[in-house]
Design an enzyme around this catalytic site. Structure first.
Site, PDB file in Angstrom:
ATOM      1  N   GLY A 162       0.741  -1.165   0.063  1.00  0.00           N
ATOM      2  CA  GLY A 162       0.105  -0.015  -0.099  1.00  0.00           C
ATOM      3  C   GLY A 162       0.773   1.397   0.086  1.00  0.00           C
ATOM      4  N   GLY A 163       1.913   1.194  -0.228  1.00  0.00           N
ATOM      5  CA  GLY A 163       2.923   2.259  -0.534  1.00  0.00           C
ATOM      6  C   GLY A 163       3.593   2.562   0.861  1.00  0.00           C
ATOM      7  N   ILE A 201      11.490   0.527 -12.029  1.00  0.00           N
ATOM      8  CA  ILE A 201      11.025   0.190 -13.498  1.00  0.00           C
ATOM      9  C   ILE A 201      10.399   1.590 -13.965  1.00  0.00           C
ATOM     10  CG2 ILE A 201       9.989  -1.008 -15.376  1.00  0.00           C
ATOM     11  CD1 ILE A 201      12.271  -2.252 -14.025  1.00  0.00           C
ATOM     12  N   LYS A 235      -4.287   2.855  -5.356  1.00  0.00           N
ATOM     13  CA  LYS A 235      -5.032   2.813  -6.797  1.00  0.00           C
ATOM     14  C   LYS A 235      -6.195   3.639  -6.784  1.00  0.00           C
ATOM     15  CE  LYS A 235      -3.462  -2.010  -6.832  1.00  0.00           C
ATOM     16  NZ  LYS A 235      -3.804  -3.278  -6.591  1.00  0.00           N
ATOM     17  N   ARG A 290      -5.555 -12.481  -0.776  1.00  0.00           N
ATOM     18  CA  ARG A 290      -7.138 -12.040  -0.499  1.00  0.00           C
ATOM     19  C   ARG A 290      -7.920 -11.583  -1.607  1.00  0.00           C
ATOM     20  NH1 ARG A 290      -6.385  -6.593  -1.160  1.00  0.00           N
ATOM     21  NH2 ARG A 290      -4.447  -5.727  -0.620  1.00  0.00           N
TER      22      ARG A 290
END
Length: 449
Positions: A162-163, A201, A235, A290
């Site tokens: 989650g960053g 990347i 996201k 999950r």
């Protein structure tokens, strides 16, 4: 099939699971903190049990209280949703020790895949391409590893996602301070400050593959989801299929994922996440053991109810079909959060004074919101997910914009207008974007701190 299932979560995902249970004729038991007394999920369930005060640590993360709620209400199984305890192997073991079936992978696989370094080691052995990187390292080894991999590099928390605990490092003189900050953040978020390195990347696309696996080795892949529209690694918009993949790459990714599932003994629903490089090469980054927030886009393009399949698999049933699921059309999901874009996307709790959902063909709204609902400050800010489907991507975009225009939420600040601006941008419409899209285009204040 089970007769009664405990839903160990809150909000939109709890509502989603309860509806799936009722469609199968299974009783649903909700849990809630005192901050969620009277929330929609508690009223939709057949029974509701208070498990503690507003603090998540004392309620939705309280293993003993949740297991006790399942036991005292005579539940057969527990569905964890996502977040909270969904990827906690100790919670899985606690459920199993108390004769509660955990609806998800087993504790051993979850523990191995939850350790990002171990997950990469096992999947590399299964032949899955990985981003060049290291195992967990200290500051000294991080410098040596970064020099060997080549800058820019990405520091990542071994135990999380989650960053959190993640920092991009462009040059050697940035490494030490970035490592210290990443490790401290990882320790605070996950209780584990270990850090590993990956080659950064860039520009990259974030692609994930949805799978369902039964206990007899059957594997069903439901195609990919494009998740590159992100803010601070969170996201915001997802779609399926990805406009960046050709059929050959798509089939190769699904073949790799099927092989990986069998190699690690995966069970139930899961998502393999990859980075797609500009040259079309792809690299595994993590497995989410999950149900995912964005699972509805896969449901709309395949016609498969993923939550229902989770329940069938956990009850010991085989998948009705394996291989690559047929898919049709295009689906887009827009996350709508209780956040104030004018204040750097700070949380915006409060009372929903007016709520009018969008209606009409091809529109689905997954939410726990209704008029008069109190949005508390203690939990995730997700209010709703607008998911749309149509025969083509351009048509799906227009349908999504219509849905956002029709959606009315008053009383608190939301990200609705930001989402509409992203969806209507020429960059999104072209399908040519990367994970750095929002920062590069600086749409409104999306990149604000």
């Amino acid at each position: 099939m089970f007769s009664r299932v405990l839903v160990a979560n809150r909000g939109e995902v709890a509502v989603r699971v309860i509806r799936a249970l009722h469609e199968l004729g299974v009783e649903a038991v909700a849990v809630y903190s005192t901050a969620d007394a009277g929330a929609l999920h508690t009223r939709l369930a057949d029974r509701a049990v208070c498990i503690g005060p507003p603090s998540a640590a004392e309620s939705y993360l309280n293993v003993s209280s949740i297991v006790a709620a399942g036991e005292t209400t005579g539940c057969d199984a527990v569905h964890p949703g996502w977040g909270f305890l969904a990827e906690n192997p100790e919670f899985v073991r606690a459920c199993e020790a108390n004769d509660l079936v955990f609806i998800g992978p087993d504790a051993d696989v979850m523990a191995r895949m939850g350790d990002k370094v171990e997950a990469k080691r096992e999947l590399a052995a299964a032949g899955i391409p990985l981003v060049p990187g290291t195992d967990a390292v200290g500051p000294d080894d991080a410098r040596a590893g970064a020099a060997e991999i080549g800058y820019p590099v990405l520091l990542k928390a071994s135990a999380g996602g989650g960053g959190k605990g993640m920092r991009a490092v462009e040059a050697p003189d940035e490494l030490d301070a970035s490592f210290e900050r990443a490790s401290a953040e990882a320790l605070a978020a996950f209780g584990d400050g270990s850090i590993y390195l990956e080659k950064l990347i860039a520009p990259a696309r974030h692609i994930e593959i949805q799978v369902l696996c039964d206990a007899d080795g059957g594997v069903l892949t439901l195609g990919e989801r494009e998740c590159s529209i992100q803010r601070r690694h969170q996201k915001l918009i997802e779609e399926s299929p990805s406009p960046a993949l050709d059929d050959q790459t798509r089939e190769a990714m699904e073949t790799d994922v099927t092989r990986a599932c069998r190699a690690i003994g995966y069970l139930n629903a899961g998502t393999f996440e990859f980075l797609l490089a500009p040259d079309g090469s792809y690299y595994f980054i993590e497995l989410n053991a999950r149900l995912q927030v964005e699972h509805p886009v896969s449901e709309l393009v395949t016609g498969i109810d993923i939550v229902r399949e989770q329940l069938h698999i956990a009850a010991g049933e085989q998948l009705g079909v394996t291989g690559r699921a047929p898919r049709r059309g295009h689906a887009i999901e827009v996350r709508l959060n209780a956040e104030d874009p004018s204040r750097g996307f700070s949380p915006a709790p409060g009372v929903i004074e007016r709520f009018r959902p969008p209606l009409g063909p091809g529109i689905r709204l997954d939410t726990h919101v209704e008029e008069g609902a109190v949005i508390p400050p203690y939990y995730d800010s997700l209010l709703a997910k607008l998911i749309v489907w149509d025969e083509t991507r351009p048509l799906a975009i227009e349908r999504g914009l219509r849905g956002l225009r029709e959606l009315e939420i008053r009383g608190i600040a939301t990200t609705r207008d930001v989402a509409a601006e992203i969806l209507d941008s020429k960059e999104f419409r072209s399908g040519r974007y990367s994970t750095s899209f929002l920062e590069e285009k600086r749409l409104v204040t999306v990149g604000a701190a």
